[in-house]
Design a protein around this motif. Structure first.
Motif, short mmCIF file in Angstrom:
data_model
loop_
_atom_site.label_atom_id
_atom_site.label_comp_id
_atom_site.label_asym_id
_atom_site.label_seq_id
_atom_site.Cartn_x
_atom_site.Cartn_y
_atom_site.Cartn_z
N LYS A 89 50.57 50.22 24.02
CA LYS A 89 51.44 49.25 24.68
C LYS A 89 50.60 48.10 25.24
O LYS A 89 49.38 48.18 25.33
CB LYS A 89 52.22 49.91 25.82
CG LYS A 89 53.32 50.84 25.36
CD LYS A 89 54.27 51.19 26.50
CE LYS A 89 55.47 51.98 26.00
NZ LYS A 89 56.47 52.18 27.07
N ASN A 90 51.30 47.05 25.61
CA ASN A 90 50.67 45.89 26.21
C ASN A 90 50.04 46.26 27.55
O ASN A 90 50.53 47.14 28.26
CB ASN A 90 51.73 44.80 26.41
CG ASN A 90 51.14 43.46 26.78
OD1 ASN A 90 50.68 43.24 27.89
ND2 ASN A 90 51.16 42.52 25.84
N LEU A 91 48.95 45.57 27.89
CA LEU A 91 48.32 45.76 29.20
C LEU A 91 49.32 45.56 30.34
O LEU A 91 49.26 46.26 31.36
CB LEU A 91 47.17 44.75 29.34
CG LEU A 91 46.63 44.49 30.75
CD1 LEU A 91 45.98 45.74 31.32
CD2 LEU A 91 45.64 43.33 30.74
N LEU A 117 42.52 37.57 33.15
CA LEU A 117 42.89 37.27 34.53
C LEU A 117 43.59 38.47 35.17
O LEU A 117 43.30 38.82 36.33
CB LEU A 117 43.78 36.04 34.58
CG LEU A 117 44.24 35.54 35.95
CD1 LEU A 117 44.43 34.02 35.94
CD2 LEU A 117 45.56 36.21 36.37
N VAL A 118 44.50 39.10 34.44
CA VAL A 118 45.21 40.26 34.98
C VAL A 118 44.22 41.37 35.33
O VAL A 118 44.29 41.97 36.41
CB VAL A 118 46.26 40.77 33.97
CG1 VAL A 118 46.90 42.07 34.47
CG2 VAL A 118 47.34 39.72 33.73
N LEU A 119 43.29 41.64 34.43
CA LEU A 119 42.29 42.69 34.69
C LEU A 119 41.41 42.33 35.88
O LEU A 119 41.03 43.21 36.67
CB LEU A 119 41.43 42.91 33.44
CG LEU A 119 42.11 43.66 32.29
CD1 LEU A 119 41.21 43.64 31.06
CD2 LEU A 119 42.41 45.10 32.69
N LEU A 177 49.94 33.87 29.53
CA LEU A 177 50.85 34.71 30.30
C LEU A 177 52.29 34.21 30.29
O LEU A 177 53.16 34.81 30.90
CB LEU A 177 50.36 34.81 31.76
CG LEU A 177 49.00 35.51 31.93
CD1 LEU A 177 48.54 35.40 33.37
CD2 LEU A 177 49.06 36.96 31.49
N GLU A 178 52.55 33.12 29.59
CA GLU A 178 53.91 32.61 29.49
C GLU A 178 54.82 33.62 28.78
O GLU A 178 54.38 34.39 27.93
CB GLU A 178 53.94 31.30 28.69
CG GLU A 178 53.39 30.12 29.45
CD GLU A 178 53.34 28.89 28.57
OE1 GLU A 178 53.23 27.79 29.12
OE2 GLU A 178 53.40 29.02 27.33
N LYS A 263 49.59 45.40 47.76
CA LYS A 263 49.90 44.16 48.48
C LYS A 263 49.47 42.92 47.70
O LYS A 263 50.00 41.82 47.93
CB LYS A 263 49.22 44.17 49.84
CG LYS A 263 49.78 45.19 50.81
CD LYS A 263 49.07 45.12 52.14
CE LYS A 263 49.60 46.15 53.12
NZ LYS A 263 48.88 46.11 54.42
N ALA A 264 48.51 43.07 46.78
CA ALA A 264 48.06 41.93 45.98
C ALA A 264 49.12 41.50 44.96
O ALA A 264 49.02 40.42 44.37
CB ALA A 264 46.76 42.27 45.26
N ASN A 265 50.09 42.37 44.72
CA ASN A 265 51.22 42.08 43.83
C ASN A 265 50.76 41.70 42.42
O ASN A 265 51.29 40.76 41.81
CB ASN A 265 52.11 40.97 44.41
CG ASN A 265 53.44 40.87 43.68
OD1 ASN A 265 53.92 41.85 43.11
ND2 ASN A 265 54.03 39.68 43.68
N VAL A 266 49.80 42.44 41.90
CA VAL A 266 49.41 42.24 40.50
C VAL A 266 50.58 42.62 39.59
O VAL A 266 50.65 42.17 38.44
CB VAL A 266 48.15 43.07 40.15
CG1 VAL A 266 47.65 42.74 38.75
CG2 VAL A 266 47.04 42.80 41.17
#
Length: 273
Positions: A89-91, A117-119, A177-178, A263-266
């Motif tokens: 699956k997608n990250l 960036l997500v990682l 990320l769009e 709390k970082a809301n990744v």
């Protein structure tokens, strides 16, 4: 090289690999030989004709198979007792985030700055060391000779990240990320999205970068020395250079995201599926 205690520390690691292409497949194989007993593999891509000259273990008969399954077979042939979890699956899914949370170390072997960036944010928020890899090939162009090589960033939460290393382009990450709808709309209106052809890759180059990353992982886990922060391999000159860069004093990721957990809301990057 690092004794029984070092080998025990390696055996106890729970490593999550994101991306099982050219570099990622090398790393999966290398970690199995190294003695890592628990690996999670995240990649939604399948083997195709272009994979055969760079994905370790891929054969003609594997075309159409999931890369994570091919990597899993390779690992278990080397280390039958290993625990290997595959996620095709997608990250940016809850399942992938769960595997990342459980990991003691993360290898990012992705092609684009969006997932990078997500990682980066995830590893900082949940205090997971991230080893990010990349290879580069620059065809000869006017005013620029042919060049190729790669790099490894060892991001330790609160100390150094990919933003500190200037290895993420925020604008490119934003495009990556769009949503598919926004991306299709931009393409319809003629906004350039760059070449969508897969980047060229060679097995030998991927192997060099992968093994540099594994060496730094060994150092990180066993303490035989401090891992480097940024390694660059310049293949045209045959040299590896280490950067002594330090965390940027105003790095938002290192100063504000680090250790924040949920709390970082990744999770804002999650997509359906």
């Amino acid at each position: 090289m690092f004794g029984p205690e070092g080998q025990r520390k390696i055996d106890e690691q729970r490593v999550c690999l994101v991306g099982l292409g050219g570099v990622g497949s090398h790393i999966a194989q290398g970690l199995a030989y190294l003695g890592v007993s628990s690996l999670s593999l995240v990649d939604d891509d399948r083997i195709d004709e272009t994979s055969l000259n760079r994905v370790v273990g891929a054969k003609q008969a594997d075309i159409g198979r999931l890369k994570v399954e091919v990597a899993r077979e390779q690992i278990l042939q080397i280390r039958p007792s290993a625990t290997v979890t595959t996620l095709p699956k997608n990250l940016r899914t809850n399942e992938a985030f769960a595997l990342l949370r459980d990991a003691t170390a993360i290898f990012g072997n992705v092609d684009h700055d969006g997932p990078r960036l997500v990682l980066t944010e995830f590893s900082a928020a949940y205090r997971k060391p991230l080893i990010d890899t990349a290879t580069e090939i620059f065809p000869e162009a006017e005013g620029r000779p042919f060049d190729f090589g790669g790099r490894v960033v060892i991001a330790r939460p609160g100390e150094f990240c990919l933003f500190c290393a200037n290895q993420i382009d925020r604008e490119m990450a934003k495009v990556d990320l769009e949503s598919p709808e926004v991306r299709a709309l931009r393409k319809k209106h003629g906004y350039g999205l760059g070449d969508e052809n897969p980047a060229p890759s060679v097995c030998a180059l991927n192997g060099v970068v992968a093994n540099l990353a594994i060496i730094e992982f060994i150092c990180l886990v066993t303490g035989v020395r401090d891992p480097e922060r940024l390694l660059k391999y310049k293949a045209t000159r045959g040299v590896v250079t280490a950067s002594d860069d330090r965390a940027s004093p105003d790095c938002y990721t290192c100063k504000c995201v680090c250790g924040q957990g949920d709390k970082a809301n990744v999770a804002r990057y999650l997509i359906a599926g």
